[in-house]
Design a protein around this motif. Structure first.
Motif, mmCIF file in Angstrom:
data_model
loop_
_atom_site.group_PDB
_atom_site.id
_atom_site.type_symbol
_atom_site.label_atom_id
_atom_site.label_comp_id
_atom_site.label_asym_id
_atom_site.label_seq_id
_atom_site.Cartn_x
_atom_site.Cartn_y
_atom_site.Cartn_z
ATOM 1 N N ASN A 178 0.820 -1.218 0.000
ATOM 2 C CA ASN A 178 0.000 0.000 0.000
ATOM 3 C C ASN A 178 0.851 1.265 0.000
ATOM 4 O O ASN A 178 0.509 2.261 -0.643
ATOM 5 N N SER A 228 3.826 1.555 -1.306
ATOM 6 C CA SER A 228 4.360 1.671 -2.670
ATOM 7 C C SER A 228 3.293 2.171 -3.634
ATOM 8 O O SER A 228 3.576 2.967 -4.539
ATOM 9 N N LYS A 229 2.055 1.703 -3.433
ATOM 10 C CA LYS A 229 0.964 2.163 -4.298
ATOM 11 C C LYS A 229 0.710 3.651 -4.097
ATOM 12 O O LYS A 229 0.508 4.401 -5.073
ATOM 13 N N ASP A 230 0.714 4.105 -2.848
ATOM 14 C CA ASP A 230 0.514 5.531 -2.570
ATOM 15 C C ASP A 230 1.575 6.387 -3.242
ATOM 16 O O ASP A 230 1.315 7.513 -3.674
ATOM 17 N N LEU A 231 2.801 5.853 -3.300
ATOM 18 C CA LEU A 231 3.925 6.617 -3.856
ATOM 19 C C LEU A 231 4.139 6.344 -5.333
ATOM 20 O O LEU A 231 5.144 6.775 -5.903
ATOM 21 N N SER A 232 3.215 5.571 -5.950
ATOM 22 C CA SER A 232 3.259 5.273 -7.390
ATOM 23 C C SER A 232 4.494 4.477 -7.785
ATOM 24 O O SER A 232 4.997 4.609 -8.911
ATOM 25 N N PHE A 233 4.993 3.648 -6.890
ATOM 26 C CA PHE A 233 6.070 2.735 -7.244
ATOM 27 C C PHE A 233 5.486 1.552 -8.001
ATOM 28 O O PHE A 233 4.304 1.226 -7.887
ATOM 29 N N THR A 234 6.330 0.881 -8.781
ATOM 30 C CA THR A 234 5.874 -0.270 -9.539
ATOM 31 C C THR A 234 5.711 -1.488 -8.620
ATOM 32 O O THR A 234 6.223 -1.515 -7.494
ATOM 33 N N THR A 235 5.014 -2.489 -9.125
ATOM 34 C CA THR A 235 4.841 -3.725 -8.363
ATOM 35 C C THR A 235 6.183 -4.375 -8.084
ATOM 36 O O THR A 235 6.429 -4.908 -6.990
ATOM 37 N N TRP A 269 12.386 6.070 -4.217
ATOM 38 C CA TRP A 269 12.312 4.631 -3.956
ATOM 39 C C TRP A 269 13.529 4.146 -3.189
ATOM 40 O O TRP A 269 13.409 3.294 -2.308
ATOM 41 N N SER A 295 -2.441 9.372 4.269
ATOM 42 C CA SER A 295 -1.007 9.287 4.021
ATOM 43 C C SER A 295 -0.377 8.441 5.118
ATOM 44 O O SER A 295 -0.867 8.417 6.265
#
Length: 378
Positions: free
Chosen positions: A194, A196-203, A261, A326
């Motif tokens: 979650n 990573s998703k909030d920060l727009s990182f890839t899977t 990242w 956040s």
């Protein structure tokens, strides 16, 4: 997810009682029934659960009946066998948890694809009965001169009772530190995806962070255990807990836009090291401060406090994330809690000597609260 909360609450209730039973009747008496109960509960989930209340009931039974197959039993056995290298031994043993976390998803993935949900629980039950149960039949033996008989051991190993332990100030310092670190360390594990998703990182980036966290946890358990045998364990743990607090501070900085990242990756390493140290800490310090004879009862009580923190952590993370939209505020709070736990470890006194643990009246070492009367001591 609430079923996991129920499971943890049942374990909290069972752990102190299980510790007393292990002290009185020996580790093997509880170990094998717990392993069998674990296999049966898995089968019940796979084939007998047809409603949500039934799932809750099985999870409660799982938490209550399988505590004898957890770290409580193994740490009781290991602390009886090993003294000089106890920290390293406990670290090696607890590293098996990290290996299990790595292998289990692969086993479940294979089982779900090949046999479906019911078949997967049957596969897991079979693994439990064929591997740990069979292996423990041969290796899970107490040291002969410390094998429990009744409530005493044949060679009278040293050790305080649970009642004596809880009268010491350092029991509660340790308990609070364990609770705080358990909240922040166990709570972060389900959150990486979650965050990573909030920060727009890839899977792939999210998976890398989670993997690095697991590797750091594994390394932390081994390294910290080795350090415990060479340096004063509370000071070592204080440093590791402070490093973990820095990791949460880095994570907060990343969420608020200061790092990318790479910053979260470094934070994951520091968090993982703290998680590894906390796992070794309970058994090692319980054995050093209060001895072996009543180790199960004391460790079981501290384990309940740890599990309470583990049950609180995910709820804290999720609630604060939903309120603030956040993860930044919860990471700041975790950094403060980790720093507090680090400071508490510095307040722990020296370990009592074997002669002091043999003394029927607790000596007034730093941090010891004098008992009010003789019955209190007993």
């Amino acid at each position: 997810m609430f079923s996991l909360t129920i499971l943890n609450l049942a374990t909290i209730v069972a752990a102190p009682f299980a510790g007393r039973l292990i002290d009185r009747f020996g580790a093997r008496t509880l170990l094998f029934p717990s392993l069998i109960a674990m296999a049966l509960c898995l089968l019940a989930i796979g084939y007998g659960v047809t409603s949500l209340p039934a799932l809750y009931a099985v999870c409660a039974l799982f938490g209550f009946s399988t505590v004898g197959a957890q770290s409580l039993t193994y740490n009781k056995l290991l602390t009886g066998w090993f003294d000089a290298n106890r920290g390293l031994v406990l670290g090696i043993a607890s590293s098996g948890l990290g290996l299990g976390y790595s292998i289990l998803p692969l086993i479940i993935g294979f089982g779900m694809a090949a046999y479906g949900p019911g078949g997967t629980t049957l596969l897991l039950a079979a693994i439990i009965l064929l591997l740990p149960l069979v292996v423990n039949l041969f290796v899970a033996h107490p040291r002969p001169d410390r094998e429990a008989k009744g409530n005493e051991a044949r060679s009278d190993p040293v050790g305080r009772t649970l009642r004596q332990a809880v009268t010491t100030r350092y029991f509660w310092l340790l308990a609070i530190a364990i609770f705080l670190v358990s909240i922040i360390a166990t709570g972060i594990v389900p959150q990486f995806a979650n965050v990573s998703k909030d920060l727009s990182f890839t899977t792939a980036q999210a998976a890398t962070i989670a993997s690095v966290f697991g590797i750091a946890t594994l390394i932390g358990r081994l390294v910290v255990g080795w350090l415990f045998d060479r340096f004063f364990a509370p000071r070592v743990t204080s440093i590791i807990f402070f490093a973990a607090a820095l990791g949460y501070a880095l994570a907060a900085w990343t969420v608020f836009g200061g790092l990318g990242w790479t910053g979260l990756l470094i934070a994951g390493i520091l968090m993982g090291l703290g998680f590894g140290a906390e796992s070794d800490l309970i058994g090692y310090l319980a054995s050093r401060y209060w001895g072996y004879r009543h180790f199960g009862a004391i460790y079981g009580s501290l384990l309940s406090i740890f599990i309470l923190g583990a049950a609180t952590g995910p709820l804290l993370y999720g609630t604060m994330r939903d309120i603030a939209q956040s993860y930044g505020p919860v990471f700041i709070l975790c950094a403060l809690l980790g720093t507090t736990a680090s400071g508490l470890m510095l307040l722990l006194p020296r370990f009592p000597t074997a002669e002091e643990l043999h003394d029927p009246v607790p000596v007034r070492t730093p941090g010891l609260v004098p008992a009010a009367n003789e019955s209190n001591i007993r």
